[in-house]
Design a protein around this motif. Sequence first.
Motif, PDB file in Angstrom:
ATOM      1  N   VAL A   1       2.155  -3.716   0.770  1.00 36.31           N
ATOM      2  CA  VAL A   1       2.251  -3.603  -0.874  1.00 36.31           C
ATOM      3  C   VAL A   1       2.616  -5.098  -1.119  1.00 36.31           C
ATOM      4  O   VAL A   1       3.822  -5.213  -0.779  1.00 36.31           O
ATOM      5  CB  VAL A   1       3.252  -2.977  -1.319  1.00 36.31           C
ATOM      6  N   ARG A   2       1.531  -5.304  -2.335  1.00 39.28           N
ATOM      7  CA  ARG A   2       1.372  -6.696  -2.895  1.00 39.28           C
ATOM      8  C   ARG A   2       1.510  -6.374  -4.148  1.00 39.28           C
ATOM      9  O   ARG A   2       1.043  -4.950  -4.330  1.00 39.28           O
ATOM     10  CB  ARG A   2       0.635  -7.604  -2.117  1.00 39.28           C
ATOM     11  N   ARG A   3       1.914  -7.097  -4.494  1.00 42.70           N
ATOM     12  CA  ARG A   3       2.497  -7.303  -6.133  1.00 42.70           C
ATOM     13  C   ARG A   3       1.162  -7.241  -7.015  1.00 42.70           C
ATOM     14  O   ARG A   3       0.326  -8.129  -6.615  1.00 42.70           O
ATOM     15  CB  ARG A   3       3.338  -8.365  -7.085  1.00 42.70           C
ATOM     16  N   GLY A   4       1.173  -6.260  -7.946  1.00 37.88           N
ATOM     17  CA  GLY A   4      -0.332  -5.675  -8.446  1.00 37.88           C
ATOM     18  C   GLY A   4      -1.740  -4.907  -8.689  1.00 37.88           C
ATOM     19  O   GLY A   4      -2.605  -5.022  -8.919  1.00 37.88           O
ATOM     20  N   GLU A   5      -1.865  -5.272  -6.730  1.00 38.00           N
ATOM     21  CA  GLU A   5      -2.626  -4.846  -5.878  1.00 38.00           C
ATOM     22  C   GLU A   5      -2.065  -2.919  -6.191  1.00 38.00           C
ATOM     23  O   GLU A   5      -1.086  -2.216  -6.216  1.00 38.00           O
ATOM     24  CB  GLU A   5      -2.473  -4.197  -4.183  1.00 38.00           C
ATOM     25  N   PRO A   6      -3.564  -2.215  -5.817  1.00 38.19           N
ATOM     26  CA  PRO A   6      -3.515  -0.881  -6.298  1.00 38.19           C
ATOM     27  C   PRO A   6      -2.909   0.024  -5.447  1.00 38.19           C
ATOM     28  O   PRO A   6      -2.616  -0.854  -4.591  1.00 38.19           O
ATOM     29  CB  PRO A   6      -4.880  -0.406  -6.061  1.00 38.19           C
ATOM     30  N   VAL A   7      -2.136   0.855  -5.305  1.00 35.91           N
ATOM     31  CA  VAL A   7      -0.898   1.878  -4.245  1.00 35.91           C
ATOM     32  C   VAL A   7      -2.008   3.016  -4.205  1.00 35.91           C
ATOM     33  O   VAL A   7      -2.089   3.766  -5.336  1.00 35.91           O
ATOM     34  CB  VAL A   7       0.248   1.670  -4.262  1.00 35.91           C
TER      35      VAL A   7
ATOM     36  N   ARG B   1      -0.399   1.247  -9.203  1.00 34.18           N
ATOM     37  CA  ARG B   1      -0.670  -0.093  -9.386  1.00 34.18           C
ATOM     38  C   ARG B   1       0.641  -0.724  -8.416  1.00 34.18           C
ATOM     39  O   ARG B   1       2.015  -0.580  -9.504  1.00 34.18           O
ATOM     40  CB  ARG B   1      -0.957  -0.411 -10.516  1.00 34.18           C
TER      41      ARG B   1
ATOM     42  N   GLY C   1       6.066  -6.484  -4.303  1.00 36.03           N
ATOM     43  CA  GLY C   1       5.652  -5.795  -3.161  1.00 36.03           C
ATOM     44  C   GLY C   1       6.654  -6.019  -2.194  1.00 36.03           C
ATOM     45  O   GLY C   1       8.000  -6.071  -2.577  1.00 36.03           O
TER      46      GLY C   1
ATOM     47  N   SER D   1       0.857   0.547   5.038  1.00 35.85           N
ATOM     48  CA  SER D   1      -0.115   0.208   3.782  1.00 35.85           C
ATOM     49  C   SER D   1      -0.991   0.631   2.481  1.00 35.85           C
ATOM     50  O   SER D   1      -1.732   1.672   2.603  1.00 35.85           O
ATOM     51  CB  SER D   1      -1.459  -0.579   4.289  1.00 35.85           C
ATOM     52  N   GLY D   2      -0.628  -0.016   1.130  1.00 35.37           N
ATOM     53  CA  GLY D   2      -1.006   0.490   0.558  1.00 35.37           C
ATOM     54  C   GLY D   2      -0.191   1.455  -0.305  1.00 35.37           C
ATOM     55  O   GLY D   2      -1.039   2.296  -1.129  1.00 35.37           O
TER      56      GLY D   2
END
Length: 142
Positions: A83-89, A105, A109, A134-135
């Motif tokens: 999971v990365r900062r700012g990415e949808p989850v 979001r 991360g 992942s996510g």
Amino acid sequence: MSVLLALMLLGAGPAEDVQVAVLSHPIEKGTRLERGDFDSEARAPAAARGALSADDASGMEAARNLTAGNIVRRSDLMKPQLVRRGEPVTIRIVSGALVITSSGRALNGGGQGEMVRVVTTTTNRTLDGTIDGSGSVRIAAP
């Protein structure tokens, strides 16, 4: 008289070089390392201290930009970021057999099993959860 000179006079030469894995090309921060990213070179034992093998480093991500020809140590790497900062989850709130899924979001991360803060897209509520894929973030119901 130095220790090295004394050893040489006694017939003991300097320590033999050892084969270590070095990067064959530059690696950018966040890039996942693979076995093919490494070559083998002879280095002095003192310089090789703490070096990871290509097998140990494979699957990990670069924690910073790494240059070609460098030995890779544990501090140069981090767990793969799922999971990365700012990415949808996908947020999953789990209570027994009940599972509620929502989109959100990531506010920071992390890798498998690490804590992460997320904000739901529907309610704008901030929640703390555990990365479980992942996510995907799992929130334990109170």
